[in-house]
Motif scaffolding. Structure first.
Motif, short mmCIF file in Angstrom:
data_model
loop_
_atom_site.label_atom_id
_atom_site.label_comp_id
_atom_site.label_asym_id
_atom_site.label_seq_id
_atom_site.Cartn_x
_atom_site.Cartn_y
_atom_site.Cartn_z
N SER A 56 0.81 -1.22 0.00
CA SER A 56 0.00 0.00 0.00
C SER A 56 0.85 1.27 0.00
N GLY A 57 2.11 1.16 -0.34
CA GLY A 57 2.98 2.32 -0.44
C GLY A 57 3.30 2.93 0.91
N HIS A 65 -0.62 3.53 3.20
CA HIS A 65 -1.89 4.17 2.85
C HIS A 65 -3.04 3.23 3.20
N SER A 66 -4.21 3.82 3.39
CA SER A 66 -5.41 3.04 3.67
C SER A 66 -6.48 3.37 2.64
N SER A 67 -7.20 2.36 2.19
CA SER A 67 -8.32 2.57 1.27
C SER A 67 -9.65 2.58 2.02
N GLU A 68 -9.60 2.54 3.36
CA GLU A 68 -10.80 2.55 4.18
C GLU A 68 -11.62 3.82 3.90
N ARG A 89 1.61 12.00 -12.47
CA ARG A 89 2.36 10.74 -12.47
C ARG A 89 2.19 10.02 -11.14
N CYS A 90 2.42 8.72 -11.18
CA CYS A 90 2.38 7.89 -9.98
C CYS A 90 3.81 7.65 -9.52
N CYS A 91 4.08 7.97 -8.26
CA CYS A 91 5.40 7.73 -7.70
C CYS A 91 5.60 6.24 -7.45
N ASN A 92 6.72 5.70 -7.88
CA ASN A 92 7.03 4.28 -7.71
C ASN A 92 7.39 3.90 -6.28
N LYS A 93 7.63 4.89 -5.43
CA LYS A 93 8.03 4.60 -4.05
C LYS A 93 6.86 4.72 -3.07
N CYS A 94 6.08 5.79 -3.16
CA CYS A 94 4.99 5.98 -2.19
C CYS A 94 3.61 5.72 -2.80
N TYR A 95 3.52 5.61 -4.13
CA TYR A 95 2.30 5.30 -4.91
C TYR A 95 1.30 6.46 -4.97
#
Length: 131
Positions: A56-57, A65-68, A89-95
């Motif tokens: 979840s990054g 991260h939480s998708s709740e 863009r999407c960061c490859n480390k933290c998403y």
């Protein structure tokens, strides 16, 4: 990208809440079939992040991260439409979804964001563009 409609502006990895001065109002797709699925809102840091990976990054508020409480957001990529801004863009480390038009920015996973091989996402917006 972060949600500023709650009682908090979230948590920025540089400390304190996010700063939206000068930013436009961006609208990700919600409940539609077009675009890449798997994008979520994190209630901890208030950021939009990609949940389609093994982990979840890194969340700036600590832990993952939480998708709740999040809906299923979809982001278009490729050529932008007239009411959209590209360069997200999407960061490859933290998403986290980040705007790449102003450099790399600080990453919750350490150092700067890493956009290597990220798609060029497009976001509908109103107001100021972040150029």
């Amino acid at each position: 990208m972060f949600y500023q409609g709650n009682h908090t502006s979230g948590w920025c990895c540089e400390g304190g809440g996010h700063d939206y001065d000068g930013s436009g109002n961006y609208t990700p797709s919600y409940g539609r079939s077009d675009g890449q699925p798997g994008w979520c809102w994190c209630y901890r840091c208030q950021c939009m992040w990609y949940s389609g990976r093994r982990s979840s990054g890194y969340c700036a508020a600590g832990d993952e991260h939480s998708s709740e409480g999040s809906g299923d957001y979809r982001l278009r990529y490729g050529r932008r439409r007239s009411d959209e801004q590209d360069g997200w863009r999407c960061c490859n480390k933290c998403y986290v979804l980040c705007y790449s038009g102003q450099g790399y920015g600080s990453c919750a996973a350490g150092g700067h964001h890493d956009f290597y091989r990220s798609r060029n996402y497009c976001m509908a917006y109103t107001g100021n563009e972040c150029y």
